[in-house]
Enzyme design. Sequence first.
Site, PDB file in Angstrom:
ATOM      1  N   VAL A 211      16.119   0.010 -28.489  1.00 49.29           N
ATOM      2  CA  VAL A 211      14.884  -0.721 -28.233  1.00 49.29           C
ATOM      3  C   VAL A 211      14.275  -1.020 -29.591  1.00 49.29           C
ATOM      4  O   VAL A 211      14.626  -0.395 -30.588  1.00 49.29           O
ATOM      5  CB  VAL A 211      13.896   0.056 -27.318  1.00 49.29           C
ATOM      6  CG1 VAL A 211      14.429   0.163 -25.901  1.00 49.29           C
ATOM      7  CG2 VAL A 211      13.593   1.428 -27.881  1.00 49.29           C
ATOM      8  N   SER A 212      13.358  -1.957 -29.642  1.00 51.84           N
ATOM      9  CA  SER A 212      12.859  -2.440 -30.929  1.00 51.84           C
ATOM     10  C   SER A 212      11.803  -1.565 -31.579  1.00 51.84           C
ATOM     11  O   SER A 212      11.633  -1.604 -32.790  1.00 51.84           O
ATOM     12  CB  SER A 212      12.315  -3.858 -30.766  1.00 51.84           C
ATOM     13  OG  SER A 212      13.354  -4.713 -30.355  1.00 51.84           O
ATOM     14  N   THR A 213      11.052  -0.790 -30.786  1.00 51.59           N
ATOM     15  CA  THR A 213       9.982   0.021 -31.367  1.00 51.59           C
ATOM     16  C   THR A 213       9.966   1.418 -30.765  1.00 51.59           C
ATOM     17  O   THR A 213      10.507   1.649 -29.686  1.00 51.59           O
ATOM     18  CB  THR A 213       8.593  -0.615 -31.124  1.00 51.59           C
ATOM     19  OG1 THR A 213       8.315  -0.595 -29.720  1.00 51.59           O
ATOM     20  CG2 THR A 213       8.519  -2.029 -31.652  1.00 51.59           C
TER      21      THR A 213
END
Length: 187
Positions: free
Chosen positions: A8-10
């Site tokens: 996931v990105s964050t």
Amino acid sequence: MRLAYIRVSTVEQNTDRQVIEADKTFTDKVSGANTNRPALKQLKDHVRSGDIVICHDISRLARNLLDLKELITFFTGKGVSVQFIKEAMTFSSDKSNPMNELMLNLLGAVYQFERDIMKQRQAEGIAIAKKKGVYVGRNTSMRLKSSIIESYKSGTSQRNIARDLETSLSNVQRVIKAHKNKASYDL
């Protein structure tokens, strides 16, 4: 061995939609803009011939076509198969499916285009907000801020805090500076 790669990105995002049954799971909570990711590096070091790397979808492995193709080539070159669940595609060293190669190039290009458009819209929005005087930058979550301050107070270096909390060094520096300013103001 079945090895899952989840990204996931964050740090704030969760991985619930990417649940994969595997013998071992490697999870990154960082952008897919490049391949400089801790869990991806661990996965690359861990794989052995005959293993299967499983990703929920192509965009979780890479967000640009060059990185995607290099990763597929790396894994298949080691005798490792790469499987994408959402796209129902598998890549192996035998390269016997030219349709899969075509689809990889098409979908990889689409995901790269999607990311480029998103970044363009984001830059346009920031420019408009700055013009209006309402842009204040990315807001760091309270949980992350408190973790940064706690680590800082315990004597951890700013670089190690950034690495341990998987955030940027500039973000750590900004939070610590704000904390110091608030602390001196409270005196």
